[in-house]
Scaffold this motif. Structure first.
Motif, PDB file in Angstrom:
ATOM      1  N   PHE A 139     -31.807  24.881 -21.436  1.00  0.00           N
ATOM      2  CA  PHE A 139     -31.465  26.016 -20.586  1.00  0.00           C
ATOM      3  C   PHE A 139     -30.786  25.640 -19.273  1.00  0.00           C
ATOM      4  O   PHE A 139     -30.306  26.519 -18.568  1.00  0.00           O
ATOM      5  CB  PHE A 139     -32.729  26.821 -20.239  1.00  0.00           C
ATOM      6  N   GLY A 140     -30.733  24.360 -18.934  1.00  0.00           N
ATOM      7  CA  GLY A 140     -30.374  23.993 -17.567  1.00  0.00           C
ATOM      8  C   GLY A 140     -28.939  23.619 -17.314  1.00  0.00           C
ATOM      9  O   GLY A 140     -28.655  22.905 -16.357  1.00  0.00           O
ATOM     10  N   HIS A 141     -28.010  24.076 -18.136  1.00  0.00           N
ATOM     11  CA  HIS A 141     -26.627  23.603 -17.991  1.00  0.00           C
ATOM     12  C   HIS A 141     -25.789  24.472 -17.057  1.00  0.00           C
ATOM     13  O   HIS A 141     -25.078  23.965 -16.203  1.00  0.00           O
ATOM     14  CB  HIS A 141     -25.976  23.473 -19.369  1.00  0.00           C
ATOM     15  N   ASN A 142     -25.833  25.776 -17.224  1.00  0.00           N
ATOM     16  CA  ASN A 142     -25.084  26.665 -16.340  1.00  0.00           C
ATOM     17  C   ASN A 142     -25.632  28.069 -16.536  1.00  0.00           C
ATOM     18  O   ASN A 142     -25.498  28.650 -17.603  1.00  0.00           O
ATOM     19  CB  ASN A 142     -23.584  26.629 -16.657  1.00  0.00           C
ATOM     20  N   PHE A 143     -26.275  28.621 -15.489  1.00  0.00           N
ATOM     21  CA  PHE A 143     -26.951  29.902 -15.627  1.00  0.00           C
ATOM     22  C   PHE A 143     -25.987  31.021 -16.008  1.00  0.00           C
ATOM     23  O   PHE A 143     -26.351  31.965 -16.701  1.00  0.00           O
ATOM     24  CB  PHE A 143     -27.670  30.254 -14.324  1.00  0.00           C
ATOM     25  N   LEU A 144     -24.731  30.935 -15.566  1.00  0.00           N
ATOM     26  CA  LEU A 144     -23.760  31.996 -15.832  1.00  0.00           C
ATOM     27  C   LEU A 144     -22.983  31.784 -17.126  1.00  0.00           C
ATOM     28  O   LEU A 144     -22.290  32.679 -17.586  1.00  0.00           O
ATOM     29  CB  LEU A 144     -22.782  32.106 -14.657  1.00  0.00           C
ATOM     30  N   HIS A 145     -23.077  30.598 -17.710  1.00  0.00           N
ATOM     31  CA  HIS A 145     -22.332  30.266 -18.927  1.00  0.00           C
ATOM     32  C   HIS A 145     -23.355  29.831 -19.965  1.00  0.00           C
ATOM     33  O   HIS A 145     -23.799  28.694 -19.980  1.00  0.00           O
ATOM     34  CB  HIS A 145     -21.343  29.128 -18.623  1.00  0.00           C
ATOM     35  N   LYS A 146     -23.769  30.751 -20.850  1.00  0.00           N
ATOM     36  CA  LYS A 146     -24.768  30.422 -21.849  1.00  0.00           C
ATOM     37  C   LYS A 146     -24.232  29.346 -22.779  1.00  0.00           C
ATOM     38  O   LYS A 146     -23.122  29.455 -23.290  1.00  0.00           O
ATOM     39  CB  LYS A 146     -25.164  31.659 -22.652  1.00  0.00           C
ATOM     40  N   THR A 147     -25.007  28.292 -23.019  1.00  0.00           N
ATOM     41  CA  THR A 147     -24.531  27.165 -23.836  1.00  0.00           C
ATOM     42  C   THR A 147     -25.526  26.878 -24.958  1.00  0.00           C
ATOM     43  O   THR A 147     -25.523  27.559 -25.970  1.00  0.00           O
ATOM     44  CB  THR A 147     -24.301  25.924 -22.957  1.00  0.00           C
ATOM     45  N   LEU A 148     -26.422  25.896 -24.773  1.00  0.00           N
ATOM     46  CA  LEU A 148     -27.389  25.577 -25.815  1.00  0.00           C
ATOM     47  C   LEU A 148     -28.420  26.685 -25.997  1.00  0.00           C
ATOM     48  O   LEU A 148     -29.135  26.715 -27.004  1.00  0.00           O
ATOM     49  CB  LEU A 148     -28.108  24.259 -25.498  1.00  0.00           C
ATOM     50  N   ASP A 149     -28.507  27.597 -25.048  1.00  0.00           N
ATOM     51  CA  ASP A 149     -29.432  28.729 -25.160  1.00  0.00           C
ATOM     52  C   ASP A 149     -28.779  29.970 -25.765  1.00  0.00           C
ATOM     53  O   ASP A 149     -29.432  31.001 -25.907  1.00  0.00           O
ATOM     54  CB  ASP A 149     -30.030  29.068 -23.792  1.00  0.00           C
ATOM     55  N   PHE A 150     -27.500  29.874 -26.139  1.00  0.00           N
ATOM     56  CA  PHE A 150     -26.771  31.063 -26.583  1.00  0.00           C
ATOM     57  C   PHE A 150     -27.405  31.693 -27.820  1.00  0.00           C
ATOM     58  O   PHE A 150     -27.496  32.912 -27.937  1.00  0.00           O
ATOM     59  CB  PHE A 150     -25.304  30.711 -26.868  1.00  0.00           C
ATOM     60  N   GLY A 151     -27.855  30.862 -28.767  1.00  0.00           N
ATOM     61  CA  GLY A 151     -28.459  31.395 -29.986  1.00  0.00           C
ATOM     62  C   GLY A 151     -29.686  32.242 -29.719  1.00  0.00           C
ATOM     63  O   GLY A 151     -29.957  33.215 -30.440  1.00  0.00           O
ATOM     64  N   PHE A 152     -30.458  31.894 -28.682  1.00  0.00           N
ATOM     65  CA  PHE A 152     -31.629  32.698 -28.333  1.00  0.00           C
ATOM     66  C   PHE A 152     -31.200  34.105 -27.915  1.00  0.00           C
ATOM     67  O   PHE A 152     -31.826  35.098 -28.300  1.00  0.00           O
ATOM     68  CB  PHE A 152     -32.422  32.036 -27.204  1.00  0.00           C
ATOM     69  N   TYR A 153     -30.146  34.175 -27.119  1.00  0.00           N
ATOM     70  CA  TYR A 153     -29.642  35.483 -26.691  1.00  0.00           C
ATOM     71  C   TYR A 153     -29.133  36.290 -27.879  1.00  0.00           C
ATOM     72  O   TYR A 153     -29.366  37.493 -27.973  1.00  0.00           O
ATOM     73  CB  TYR A 153     -28.538  35.303 -25.647  1.00  0.00           C
TER      74      TYR A 153
END
Length: 369
Positions: A74-88
Motif C-alpha cells: 500500500f505504500g507506493h503512492n496514495f494518489l496512484h493506486k498500484t499494488l493495491d489496485f486489485g483490492f479496490y
C-alpha cells in the motif's frame, strides 16, 4: 419530458458508507503517512486529530514485519493506486457496500492470477500501450509469465518507478503473494481497524450527511466545484459516494462495467469542502488580492510574463534587494503562481500563466458570483 441534468444527478448518485472501502483507504493512509502530511501541507490544511491518532496507533500496534508488508502493498503512492489496485477493483465492482470482515473472507475465493493481473494494471494503467507492445490487454490477462516479461522490459511511470521490483516479486510467486496479502489484511483488521471502525464510520457518516445536503440543493454545482468532475459522467455511470475520514482530501472515481451493469464508487475526502468548496475559493481570492496589494509584486509578475528571470535581474529591474525578491516571491509561491528552475548555474523564476488565469477567473467568480 426529458429530465434536467440536476434531476438525473439526483437519481443516479447516492451517499453511503462502505466499511470495506474505508478499510483499504485507511491502510493506504497508514502506509503513506508521510505523503499524507505533505499533501495536507500543500493544501494548507492540518491533518485532523483523529487522522493523527489513527496513524500513530497503527505504527504502535503493528509489528515491524506487518508494517513493512503494509508499505509493500500500500505504500507506493496514495494518489496512484498500484499494488493495491486489485483490492479496490474487488470492492468497487460491487454496487452495494460491504463490511470489512465479509470482504476479506470473500477475497479468499479470488484467484491469485486475477489479483496479480490487476496489480499490473494498477501500476501501468497510464502506460498500458507501451507495456503491451501491440498486444491486446484482454487476451493478456492472467498470463503471468507474459506479464512478468513485459513488466521487466517496461519501466512504470516515474512517480511509481519503485513499484517495478515489488511487482516482479509478486508475479514470480503468485500463491505466496496471495498468502502474504491475505495475512496482512486479516492482521490489520484484527490489530488496528476493529478498534477504529466505529469512530471512522461515525465521523464519515456525519460528513456524508452534510455533503448529501449540499449535493441535493445544487447537484451540478456540487459535482463541478467540490467533486471537481464533469456532471455528465454520472449519467451513464450511476455512483455511490463514500465520504472517507481516512482519505482526508480526495476525489477518486472508480467505475467498472460488470455483468450486472455499470458500477461507480467515489472516494470523497471528508475535508474536500475546505480545499475545493466556496470557503476555499474565498480564501484563495483573499490571498490573491493580498499578493497584489504591493505594487512590486505586480511588477514582479509582469516582468516574468515577458520571460523567466533570475533573482539579481529581478532585483535590478524592480530596484529592490535580493532579500526583498525572496520576500515578495513567497506570496507568489504560496499561490503556485511561480516556480524556480535551475538553468546555466542560476535559479530562474518562471510564471505559471495557467494558474494566473485560474486565479483571475476564481476572483471574478467569487466577487461577481
Amino acid at each position: 419530458m426529458k429530465p434536467t441534468l440536476n434531476e438525473q444527478l439526483r437519481q443516479n448518485i447516492r451517499f453511503t458508507y462502505n466499511e470495506a472501502l474505508e478499510l483499504i483507504v485507511a491502510m493506504g493512509m497508514a502506509a503513506c503517512g508521510e505523503q499524507m502530511y505533505a499533501m495536507a501541507q500543500d493544501y494548507k490544511i492540518e491533518m485532523d486529530p483523529m487522522a493523527d491518532s489513527f496513524y500513530e496507533d497503527t505504527k504502535a500496534r503493528l509489528s515491524p514485519h506487518t508494517f513493512r508488508e503494509l508499505q509493500f502493498f500500500f505504500g507506493h503512492n496514495f494518489l496512484h493506486k498500484t499494488l493495491d489496485f486489485g483490492f479496490y477493483v474487488s470492492i468497487c465492482s460491487n454496487p452495494e457496500p460491504q463490511s470489512a470482515d465479509d470482504w476479506i473472507r470473500s477475497l479468499e475465493a479470488v484467484p491469485a492470477e486475477w489479483m496479480l493481473t490487476e496489480m499490473v494494471f494498477g501500476v501501468y494503467h497510464d502506460k498500458l500501450e507501451e507495456l503491451l507492445q501491440g498486444r491486446d490487454w484482454e487476451a493478456s490477462k492472467g498470463n503471468l509469465s507474459l506479464l512478468a516479461a513485459l513488466v521487466r522490459d517496461t519501466p512504470p511511470h516515474q512517480e511509481v518507478i519503485h513499484t517495478q521490483e515489488p511487482l516482479l516479486e509478486c508475479l514470480a510467486h503468485p500463491e505466496e503473494c496471495k498468502l502474504r496479502y491475505m495475512q496482512l489484511l486479516s492482521q490489520f483488521y484484527k490489530d488496528v481497524f476493529i478498534r477504529w471502525k466505529e469512530p471512522l464510520k461515525e465521523r464519515s457518516e456525519q460528513a456524508s450527511a452534510h455533503y448529501e445536503t449540499l449535493f441535493a440543493a445544487k447537484p451540478e454545482q456540487f459535482i463541478r466545484e467540490i467533486h471537481k468532475n464533469e456532471p455528465e459522467i454520472f449519467i451513464s455511470f450511476p455512483a455511490a459516494f463514500h465520504v472517507s475520514q481516512a482519505s482526508q482530501v480526495g476525489n477518486h472515481f472508480l467505475n467498472f462495467t460488470t455483468a450486472a451493469g455499470n458500477v461507480g464508487w467515489v472516494i470523497f475526502g471528508i475535508h474536500n469542502e475546505r480545499v475545493f468548496g466556496p470557503a476555499a475559493d474565498r480564501e484563495q481570492t483573499e490571498l490573491f488580492l493580498k499578493a497584489f496589494s504591493d505594487k512590486r509584486r505586480l511588477d514582479f509578475v509582469l516582468l516574468l510574463k515577458e520571460r523567466p528571470h533570475y533573482g539579481q535581474e529581478i532585483a535590478s529591474a524592480l530596484g529592490i534587494t535580493p532579500a526583498a525578491v525572496n520576500y515578495h516571491s513567497n506570496f507568489l509561491f504560496f499561490l503556485d503562481l511561480i516556480s524556480v528552475k535551475r538553468e546555466d548555474h542560476r535559479m530562474y523564476y518562471h510564471l505559471n500563466v495557467e494558474r494566473l488565469r485560474e486565479l483571475l477567473a476564481l476572483t471574478a467568480k467569487v466577487m461577481l458570483d
